[in-house]
Design a protein around this motif. Structure first.
Motif, PDB file in Angstrom:
ATOM      1  N   ALA A  27       0.825  -1.203   0.000  1.00 52.01           N
ATOM      2  CA  ALA A  27       0.000   0.000   0.000  1.00 52.01           C
ATOM      3  C   ALA A  27       0.861   1.256   0.000  1.00 52.01           C
ATOM      4  O   ALA A  27       0.582   2.209  -0.744  1.00 52.01           O
ATOM      5  N   PHE A  28       1.912   1.252   0.794  1.00 53.19           N
ATOM      6  CA  PHE A  28       2.810   2.403   0.852  1.00 53.19           C
ATOM      7  C   PHE A  28       3.465   2.644  -0.505  1.00 53.19           C
ATOM      8  O   PHE A  28       3.490   3.773  -1.008  1.00 53.19           O
ATOM      9  N   ARG A  29       3.967   1.580  -1.113  1.00 56.92           N
ATOM     10  CA  ARG A  29       4.644   1.709  -2.407  1.00 56.92           C
ATOM     11  C   ARG A  29       3.688   2.120  -3.528  1.00 56.92           C
ATOM     12  O   ARG A  29       4.088   2.829  -4.442  1.00 56.92           O
ATOM     13  N   ALA A  30       2.450   1.648  -3.459  1.00 60.27           N
ATOM     14  CA  ALA A  30       1.466   1.975  -4.492  1.00 60.27           C
ATOM     15  C   ALA A  30       0.690   3.255  -4.178  1.00 60.27           C
ATOM     16  O   ALA A  30      -0.128   3.704  -4.973  1.00 60.27           O
ATOM     17  N   GLU A  31       0.963   3.830  -3.000  1.00 64.39           N
ATOM     18  CA  GLU A  31       0.309   5.055  -2.547  1.00 64.39           C
ATOM     19  C   GLU A  31      -1.210   4.902  -2.467  1.00 64.39           C
ATOM     20  O   GLU A  31      -1.976   5.721  -2.976  1.00 64.39           O
ATOM     21  N   VAL A  32      -1.624   3.799  -1.830  1.00 54.14           N
ATOM     22  CA  VAL A  32      -3.046   3.543  -1.595  1.00 54.14           C
ATOM     23  C   VAL A  32      -3.232   3.128  -0.141  1.00 54.14           C
ATOM     24  O   VAL A  32      -2.264   2.885   0.576  1.00 54.14           O
ATOM     25  N   ASN A  33      -4.465   3.013   0.279  1.00 53.79           N
ATOM     26  CA  ASN A  33      -4.796   2.601   1.635  1.00 53.79           C
ATOM     27  C   ASN A  33      -4.591   1.100   1.802  1.00 53.79           C
ATOM     28  O   ASN A  33      -4.933   0.326   0.910  1.00 53.79           O
ATOM     29  N   ARG A  34      -4.072   0.656   2.932  1.00 54.76           N
ATOM     30  CA  ARG A  34      -3.851  -0.763   3.170  1.00 54.76           C
ATOM     31  C   ARG A  34      -5.150  -1.544   3.117  1.00 54.76           C
ATOM     32  O   ARG A  34      -5.215  -2.654   2.624  1.00 54.76           O
ATOM     33  N   GLY A  35      -6.208  -0.958   3.603  1.00 60.71           N
ATOM     34  CA  GLY A  35      -7.508  -1.615   3.556  1.00 60.71           C
ATOM     35  C   GLY A  35      -7.956  -1.909   2.135  1.00 60.71           C
ATOM     36  O   GLY A  35      -8.593  -2.931   1.871  1.00 60.71           O
ATOM     37  N   TYR A  36      -7.613  -1.016   1.229  1.00 61.70           N
ATOM     38  CA  TYR A  36      -7.962  -1.221  -0.181  1.00 61.70           C
ATOM     39  C   TYR A  36      -7.200  -2.412  -0.752  1.00 61.70           C
ATOM     40  O   TYR A  36      -7.768  -3.222  -1.492  1.00 61.70           O
ATOM     41  N   VAL A  37      -5.935  -2.557  -0.399  1.00 61.05           N
ATOM     42  CA  VAL A  37      -5.149  -3.718  -0.834  1.00 61.05           C
ATOM     43  C   VAL A  37      -5.805  -4.991  -0.309  1.00 61.05           C
ATOM     44  O   VAL A  37      -5.968  -5.968  -1.046  1.00 61.05           O
ATOM     45  N   SER A  38      -6.215  -4.977   0.939  1.00 61.44           N
ATOM     46  CA  SER A  38      -6.879  -6.127   1.530  1.00 61.44           C
ATOM     47  C   SER A  38      -8.164  -6.463   0.775  1.00 61.44           C
ATOM     48  O   SER A  38      -8.456  -7.636   0.495  1.00 61.44           O
ATOM     49  N   GLU A  39      -8.934  -5.452   0.443  1.00 63.06           N
ATOM     50  CA  GLU A  39     -10.188  -5.667  -0.285  1.00 63.06           C
ATOM     51  C   GLU A  39      -9.941  -6.197  -1.698  1.00 63.06           C
ATOM     52  O   GLU A  39     -10.710  -7.030  -2.189  1.00 63.06           O
ATOM     53  N   LEU A  40      -8.874  -5.755  -2.344  1.00 58.30           N
ATOM     54  CA  LEU A  40      -8.524  -6.292  -3.662  1.00 58.30           C
ATOM     55  C   LEU A  40      -8.101  -7.755  -3.553  1.00 58.30           C
ATOM     56  O   LEU A  40      -8.496  -8.583  -4.371  1.00 58.30           O
ATOM     57  N   GLU A  41      -7.300  -8.061  -2.534  1.00 51.58           N
ATOM     58  CA  GLU A  41      -6.816  -9.429  -2.354  1.00 51.58           C
ATOM     59  C   GLU A  41      -7.931 -10.397  -1.964  1.00 51.58           C
ATOM     60  O   GLU A  41      -7.801 -11.593  -2.182  1.00 51.58           O
ATOM     61  N   SER A  42      -8.996  -9.898  -1.400  1.00 51.93           N
ATOM     62  CA  SER A  42     -10.123 -10.762  -1.048  1.00 51.93           C
ATOM     63  C   SER A  42     -11.226 -10.695  -2.108  1.00 51.93           C
ATOM     64  O   SER A  42     -12.312 -11.230  -1.892  1.00 51.93           O
ATOM     65  N   ALA A  43     -10.930 -10.053  -3.226  1.00 52.36           N
ATOM     66  CA  ALA A  43     -11.841  -9.946  -4.376  1.00 52.36           C
ATOM     67  C   ALA A  43     -13.151  -9.229  -4.030  1.00 52.36           C
ATOM     68  O   ALA A  43     -14.177  -9.470  -4.651  1.00 52.36           O
ATOM     69  N   GLN A  44     -13.097  -8.331  -3.056  1.00 47.65           N
ATOM     70  CA  GLN A  44     -14.283  -7.546  -2.722  1.00 47.65           C
ATOM     71  C   GLN A  44     -14.496  -6.418  -3.723  1.00 47.65           C
ATOM     72  O   GLN A  44     -15.625  -5.988  -3.934  1.00 47.65           O
ATOM     73  N   TYR A  45     -13.399  -5.920  -4.299  1.00 44.50           N
ATOM     74  CA  TYR A  45     -13.455  -4.828  -5.262  1.00 44.50           C
ATOM     75  C   TYR A  45     -12.651  -5.177  -6.501  1.00 44.50           C
ATOM     76  O   TYR A  45     -11.729  -5.981  -6.442  1.00 44.50           O
ATOM     77  N   SER A  46     -12.997  -4.523  -7.595  1.00 45.04           N
ATOM     78  CA  SER A  46     -12.242  -4.649  -8.842  1.00 45.04           C
ATOM     79  C   SER A  46     -11.301  -3.454  -8.953  1.00 45.04           C
ATOM     80  O   SER A  46     -11.704  -2.320  -8.666  1.00 45.04           O
ATOM     81  N   ALA A  47     -10.101  -3.721  -9.380  1.00 46.20           N
ATOM     82  CA  ALA A  47      -9.128  -2.641  -9.565  1.00 46.20           C
ATOM     83  C   ALA A  47      -9.311  -2.014 -10.940  1.00 46.20           C
ATOM     84  O   ALA A  47      -9.599  -2.707 -11.918  1.00 46.20           O
ATOM     85  N   THR A  48      -9.132  -0.707 -11.015  1.00 46.32           N
ATOM     86  CA  THR A  48      -9.147  -0.034 -12.311  1.00 46.32           C
ATOM     87  C   THR A  48      -7.848  -0.341 -13.037  1.00 46.32           C
ATOM     88  O   THR A  48      -6.879  -0.841 -12.445  1.00 46.32           O
ATOM     89  N   VAL A  49      -7.802  -0.014 -14.306  1.00 47.38           N
ATOM     90  CA  VAL A  49      -6.585  -0.210 -15.089  1.00 47.38           C
ATOM     91  C   VAL A  49      -5.447   0.628 -14.494  1.00 47.38           C
ATOM     92  O   VAL A  49      -4.311   0.153 -14.372  1.00 47.38           O
ATOM     93  N   ASP A  50      -5.755   1.838 -14.087  1.00 45.76           N
ATOM     94  CA  ASP A  50      -4.735   2.697 -13.474  1.00 45.76           C
ATOM     95  C   ASP A  50      -4.206   2.073 -12.186  1.00 45.76           C
ATOM     96  O   ASP A  50      -3.006   2.104 -11.911  1.00 45.76           O
ATOM     97  N   MET A  51      -5.107   1.499 -11.383  1.00 44.11           N
ATOM     98  CA  MET A  51      -4.690   0.878 -10.130  1.00 44.11           C
ATOM     99  C   MET A  51      -3.838  -0.357 -10.402  1.00 44.11           C
ATOM    100  O   MET A  51      -2.846  -0.589  -9.708  1.00 44.11           O
ATOM    101  N   LEU A  52      -4.202  -1.152 -11.415  1.00 42.32           N
ATOM    102  CA  LEU A  52      -3.373  -2.308 -11.774  1.00 42.32           C
ATOM    103  C   LEU A  52      -1.965  -1.851 -12.123  1.00 42.32           C
ATOM    104  O   LEU A  52      -0.989  -2.491 -11.747  1.00 42.32           O
ATOM    105  N   GLY A  53      -1.864  -0.738 -12.817  1.00 42.44           N
ATOM    106  CA  GLY A  53      -0.549  -0.186 -13.162  1.00 42.44           C
ATOM    107  C   GLY A  53       0.237   0.222 -11.931  1.00 42.44           C
ATOM    108  O   GLY A  53       1.441  -0.050 -11.833  1.00 42.44           O
TER     109      GLY A  53
END
Length: 76
Positions: A27-53
């Motif tokens: 999360a720190f390296r990608a400049e996002v919230n840690r909770g968001y990383v957790s939600e992506l890893e648990s497939a709760q949310y879909s990442a945008t193309v920009d976020m995948l980058g």
């Protein structure tokens, strides 16, 4: 695997762990919230193309690595 959200979640978790990174590290390296990383890893949310980058850059992989059907295994 039919659900691309689950595919990204599995690859994201695998790549992060292969690099011995915590969700907080990523999360720190990608400049996002840690909770968001957790939600992506648990497939709760879909990442945008920009976020995948951003995540790919933070993991030092090509963005396509997050979409691989058969993740490459690292041999010991």
């Amino acid at each position: 695997m039919s659900d691309i959200r689950e595919l990204v979640a599995l690859n994201l978790r695998r790549l992060r762990r292969e690099r011995s990174m915590t969700q907080t590290d990523l999360a720190f390296r990608a400049e996002v919230n840690r909770g968001y990383v957790s939600e992506l890893e648990s497939a709760q949310y879909s990442a945008t193309v920009d976020m995948l980058g951003k995540l790919a850059k933070a993991l030092n992989v090509a963005p396509g690595a997050l979409l691989e059907q058969s993740p490459k295994r690292i041999k010991p």
